[in-house]
Design a protein around this motif. Structure first.
Motif, PDB file in Angstrom:
ATOM      1  N   VAL A  29       4.756   6.948   1.467  1.00 14.56           N
ATOM      2  CA  VAL A  29       5.752   5.879   1.621  1.00 14.56           C
ATOM      3  C   VAL A  29       5.121   4.535   1.274  1.00 14.56           C
ATOM      4  O   VAL A  29       3.923   4.329   1.472  1.00 14.56           O
ATOM      5  N   ASP A  30       5.946   3.630   0.754  1.00  8.50           N
ATOM      6  CA  ASP A  30       5.498   2.257   0.504  1.00  8.50           C
ATOM      7  C   ASP A  30       5.425   1.523   1.830  1.00  8.50           C
ATOM      8  O   ASP A  30       6.315   1.679   2.677  1.00  8.50           O
ATOM      9  N   ALA A  31       4.383   0.728   2.003  1.00  4.80           N
ATOM     10  CA  ALA A  31       4.261  -0.049   3.232  1.00  4.80           C
ATOM     11  C   ALA A  31       3.613  -1.385   2.895  1.00  4.80           C
ATOM     12  O   ALA A  31       3.054  -1.558   1.808  1.00  4.80           O
ATOM     13  N   ARG A  32       3.717  -2.321   3.827  1.00  2.00           N
ATOM     14  CA  ARG A  32       2.969  -3.587   3.716  1.00  2.00           C
ATOM     15  C   ARG A  32       2.068  -3.663   4.927  1.00  2.00           C
ATOM     16  O   ARG A  32       2.530  -3.906   6.034  1.00  2.00           O
ATOM     17  N   VAL A  72       0.859  -1.191   0.000  1.00  4.14           N
ATOM     18  CA  VAL A  72       0.000   0.000   0.000  1.00  4.14           C
ATOM     19  C   VAL A  72       0.891   1.236   0.000  1.00  4.14           C
ATOM     20  O   VAL A  72       2.085   1.155   0.274  1.00  4.14           O
ATOM     21  N   LEU A  73       0.290   2.362  -0.327  1.00  2.00           N
ATOM     22  CA  LEU A  73       0.959   3.649  -0.125  1.00  2.00           C
ATOM     23  C   LEU A  73       0.356   4.268   1.121  1.00  2.00           C
ATOM     24  O   LEU A  73      -0.866   4.367   1.250  1.00  2.00           O
ATOM     25  N   ARG A  74       1.216   4.664   2.040  1.00  4.38           N
ATOM     26  CA  ARG A  74       0.767   5.273   3.284  1.00  4.38           C
ATOM     27  C   ARG A  74       1.031   6.773   3.163  1.00  4.38           C
ATOM     28  O   ARG A  74       2.157   7.195   2.922  1.00  4.38           O
ATOM     29  N   ILE A  75      -0.028   7.554   3.293  1.00  6.91           N
ATOM     30  CA  ILE A  75       0.048   8.995   3.014  1.00  6.91           C
ATOM     31  C   ILE A  75      -0.111   9.754   4.325  1.00  6.91           C
ATOM     32  O   ILE A  75      -1.109   9.591   5.025  1.00  6.91           O
ATOM     33  N   THR A  76       0.877  10.560   4.647  1.00  2.00           N
ATOM     34  CA  THR A  76       0.780  11.361   5.872  1.00  2.00           C
ATOM     35  C   THR A  76       1.064  12.815   5.538  1.00  2.00           C
ATOM     36  O   THR A  76       1.674  13.134   4.506  1.00  2.00           O
ATOM     37  N   ALA A  77       0.613  13.679   6.423  1.00  2.00           N
ATOM     38  CA  ALA A  77       0.867  15.102   6.232  1.00  2.00           C
ATOM     39  C   ALA A  77       2.349  15.365   6.479  1.00  2.00           C
ATOM     40  O   ALA A  77       2.960  14.769   7.358  1.00  2.00           O
ATOM     41  N   CYS A  78       2.895  16.255   5.702  1.00  2.00           N
ATOM     42  CA  CYS A  78       4.293  16.624   5.832  1.00  2.00           C
ATOM     43  C   CYS A  78       4.409  17.570   7.025  1.00  2.00           C
ATOM     44  O   CYS A  78       3.651  18.538   7.121  1.00  2.00           O
ATOM     45  N   THR A  79       5.335  17.284   7.926  1.00  2.00           N
ATOM     46  CA  THR A  79       5.370  18.095   9.150  1.00  2.00           C
ATOM     47  C   THR A  79       6.280  19.309   9.028  1.00  2.00           C
ATOM     48  O   THR A  79       6.177  20.230   9.814  1.00  2.00           O
ATOM     49  N   ASP A  80       7.183  19.335   8.037  1.00  2.00           N
ATOM     50  CA  ASP A  80       8.196  20.405   8.098  1.00  2.00           C
ATOM     51  C   ASP A  80       7.850  21.624   7.249  1.00  2.00           C
ATOM     52  O   ASP A  80       8.596  22.570   7.234  1.00  2.00           O
ATOM     53  N   HIS A  81       6.730  21.615   6.513  1.00  2.00           N
ATOM     54  CA  HIS A  81       6.529  22.750   5.612  1.00  2.00           C
ATOM     55  C   HIS A  81       5.433  23.669   6.114  1.00  2.00           C
ATOM     56  O   HIS A  81       4.898  24.462   5.373  1.00  2.00           O
ATOM     57  N   HIS A  82       5.079  23.553   7.400  1.00  2.00           N
ATOM     58  CA  HIS A  82       3.906  24.269   7.893  1.00  2.00           C
ATOM     59  C   HIS A  82       3.991  25.770   7.684  1.00  2.00           C
ATOM     60  O   HIS A  82       4.412  26.505   8.548  1.00  2.00           O
ATOM     61  N   HIS A  83       3.566  26.198   6.527  1.00  2.00           N
ATOM     62  CA  HIS A  83       3.516  27.635   6.314  1.00  2.00           C
ATOM     63  C   HIS A  83       2.143  28.091   6.750  1.00  2.00           C
ATOM     64  O   HIS A  83       1.310  28.449   5.921  1.00  2.00           O
TER      65      HIS A  83
END
Length: 194
Positions: A140-143, A80-91
């Motif tokens: 990210v790729d995950a199983r 699967v593709l695991r999709i999370t919010a990016c933490t470092d670009h918080h504009h």
């Protein structure tokens, strides 16, 4: 071959001890959205599953075989593709909003999608992965087991995953029929299509 044609969603009403003792079958999402498939149970028995069309089997469901034994369904880990919010670009905006926007765009494409409070999961698709990364999400790729939302997706597939495009449009047309009631006393209805 043993046959199973009865599904108890999430083992409702069954004694937990019975379910724990039952053999299990591990199935990935491709198989769990079919209504007819063969599987091998953890005790080595071959099982032919025949469910009503359109049934989606979930991890935690229990199948009852023709000899009355229980089979616990386990959602198999799969790519699967695991999709999370990016933490470092918080504009000044919120990761939860980014995820919500991603879910909206994926939903528009009728992609089966698992919604979790802090991440989304979809089947591997590099075009979608690139789109999501362009929206500042981490992919990210995950199983992992994949349990997409049933929602509109699950009901329209009726067992063959690729028909949803055509079928969803049918439902779209059906929803316009309520316009016909209006013709008599609502002259605007006649001009809608012009």
């Amino acid at each position: 071959m043993l046959q199973a044609s009865k599904l108890i969603p999430q083992a409702q009403g069954l004694a937990p001890a019975l379910v724990r003792r039952a053999a299990h079958i591990e199935l990935d999402w491709d198989v769990r959205q079919k209504s007819r498939f063969d599987a091998t149970a953890s005790d080595g028995r071959n099982v032919g599953v025949f469910l009503p069309r359109g049934t989606v089997v979930r991890g935690g469901d229990v199948l009852i075989t023709q000899d009355g034994s229980l089979l616990r369904v386990v959602a198999a880990p799969q790519a699967v593709l695991r999709i999370t919010a990016c933490t470092d670009h918080h504009h000044g905006h919120d990761g939860a909003f980014d995820l919500m926007r991603a879910a909206y765009h994926l939903g528009n494409r009728h992609v089966p999608i698992e919604l979790q409070p802090d991440h989304l999961k979809i089947e591997p698709d590099h075009v979608l992965a690139d789109m999501l990364r362009a929206m500042h999400l981490t992919v990210v790729d995950a199983r992992e087991p994949f349990e997409p939302e049933s929602g509109a997706y699950g009901q329209h597939t009726s067992g063959h995953g690729h028909a949803h495009g055509a079928q969803t449009h049918d439902h779209g047309h059906a929803s316009h029929t309520h316009g016909h009631h209006a013709h008599g006393h609502d002259h605007a209805a006649g001009h809608e299509h012009g």
